[in-house]
Design a protein around this motif. Structure first.
Motif, PDB file in Angstrom:
ATOM      1  N   PHE A 196       0.853  -1.183   0.000  1.00 34.57           N
ATOM      2  CA  PHE A 196       0.000   0.000   0.000  1.00 34.57           C
ATOM      3  C   PHE A 196       0.890   1.235   0.000  1.00 34.57           C
ATOM      4  O   PHE A 196       2.081   1.155   0.347  1.00 34.57           O
ATOM      5  N   ARG A 197       0.326   2.365  -0.396  1.00 29.96           N
ATOM      6  CA  ARG A 197       1.079   3.629  -0.362  1.00 29.96           C
ATOM      7  C   ARG A 197       1.539   3.897   1.062  1.00 29.96           C
ATOM      8  O   ARG A 197       0.783   3.735   2.005  1.00 29.96           O
ATOM      9  N   PRO A 209       0.457   5.112  -7.257  1.00 28.01           N
ATOM     10  CA  PRO A 209      -0.985   4.920  -7.139  1.00 28.01           C
ATOM     11  C   PRO A 209      -1.323   3.432  -7.222  1.00 28.01           C
ATOM     12  O   PRO A 209      -0.483   2.609  -7.573  1.00 28.01           O
ATOM     13  N   SER A 210      -2.574   3.100  -6.920  1.00 23.71           N
ATOM     14  CA  SER A 210      -3.018   1.712  -7.001  1.00 23.71           C
ATOM     15  C   SER A 210      -2.733   1.164  -8.393  1.00 23.71           C
ATOM     16  O   SER A 210      -2.915   1.861  -9.391  1.00 23.71           O
ATOM     17  N   GLY A 211      -2.270  -0.064  -8.443  1.00 25.06           N
ATOM     18  CA  GLY A 211      -1.952  -0.703  -9.710  1.00 25.06           C
ATOM     19  C   GLY A 211      -0.948  -1.817  -9.498  1.00 25.06           C
ATOM     20  O   GLY A 211      -0.521  -2.093  -8.376  1.00 25.06           O
ATOM     21  N   ASP A 271       6.551  -8.660  -8.845  1.00 20.13           N
ATOM     22  CA  ASP A 271       5.394  -7.852  -9.205  1.00 20.13           C
ATOM     23  C   ASP A 271       4.896  -7.188  -7.924  1.00 20.13           C
ATOM     24  O   ASP A 271       4.692  -7.862  -6.917  1.00 20.13           O
ATOM     25  N   VAL A 272       4.728  -5.879  -7.974  1.00 21.00           N
ATOM     26  CA  VAL A 272       4.275  -5.107  -6.818  1.00 21.00           C
ATOM     27  C   VAL A 272       2.831  -4.696  -7.073  1.00 21.00           C
ATOM     28  O   VAL A 272       2.546  -4.020  -8.066  1.00 21.00           O
ATOM     29  N   VAL A 273       1.928  -5.125  -6.193  1.00 18.44           N
ATOM     30  CA  VAL A 273       0.517  -4.750  -6.302  1.00 18.44           C
ATOM     31  C   VAL A 273       0.236  -3.722  -5.216  1.00 18.44           C
ATOM     32  O   VAL A 273       0.293  -4.033  -4.024  1.00 18.44           O
ATOM     33  N   VAL A 274      -0.045  -2.482  -5.637  1.00 15.97           N
ATOM     34  CA  VAL A 274      -0.323  -1.393  -4.715  1.00 15.97           C
ATOM     35  C   VAL A 274      -1.836  -1.232  -4.634  1.00 15.97           C
ATOM     36  O   VAL A 274      -2.501  -1.081  -5.661  1.00 15.97           O
TER      37      VAL A 274
END
Length: 168
Positions: free
Chosen positions: A73-74, A135-137, A164-167
């Motif tokens: 998450f951010r 941002p989310s993505g 792979d980074v999932v935000v």
């Protein structure tokens, strides 16, 4: 994903923790300690870490372990490092948006984060913490480096699909 480094005191404990985390994540017999003679026993690998977690896809860019997913998450933080890297050379980390293919800012408005050089022990000590500000993505983090166990053909010989980074 723009990442910002936070100041940190230099403590030998961080290096020990990083080594311990990597040792826990790598099955026995897969990788051996790097040797100080300039050639590395360990195959090259770049990684992203968080306390108790190490994310990397394999050795010398082979993706033999599959590309892992880091859910975050951010505002979350992580560190970057590597092992089996040709002494005196760096790792160049970058990221792209998986959906659009667009390269994103990785560190302080720059598209590439370049580490300090590997020591004579073939280790790029962990750097960070870096902060997730994307941002989310979903983002693919890759690393370019010269492995220390095979002679590089050209600088940045290995392109490693790290994580792979999932935000969200």
């Amino acid at each position: 994903m723009t990442l910002h480094a936070r100041p940190r005191p230099l403590k030998p404990t961080l290096t020990l923790l990083a080594c311990a985390a990597l040792t826990v994540a790598v099955p026995a017999g897969v990788a051996t300690p790097a040797q100080a003679a300039g050639r590395c026993n360990t195959a090259g690998h770049a990684y992203l870490t968080q306390p108790g977690k190490v994310y990397f896809s394999g050795y010398n860019g082979d993706q033999s372990l599959g590309v892992p997913t880091f859910n975050t998450f951010r505002g979350d933080t992580f560190r970057l490092g590597g092992n089996g890297i040709l002494p005196g050379t760096t790792i160049r980390f970058q990221a792209v948006n998986v959906d659009t293919g667009a390269q994103i800012n990785f560190y302080r408005g720059q598209p590439v984060y370049t580490t300090r050089g590997a020591g004579g022990n073939c280790v790029v000590n962990e750097e960070g913490p870096l902060t997730v500000t994307a941002p989310s993505g979903t983002y693919r983090v890759t690393a370019l480096y010269d492995p220390g166990n095979t002679p590089p053909v050209t600088p940045g010989d290995i392109v490693d699909q790290v994580v792979d980074v999932v935000v969200s």
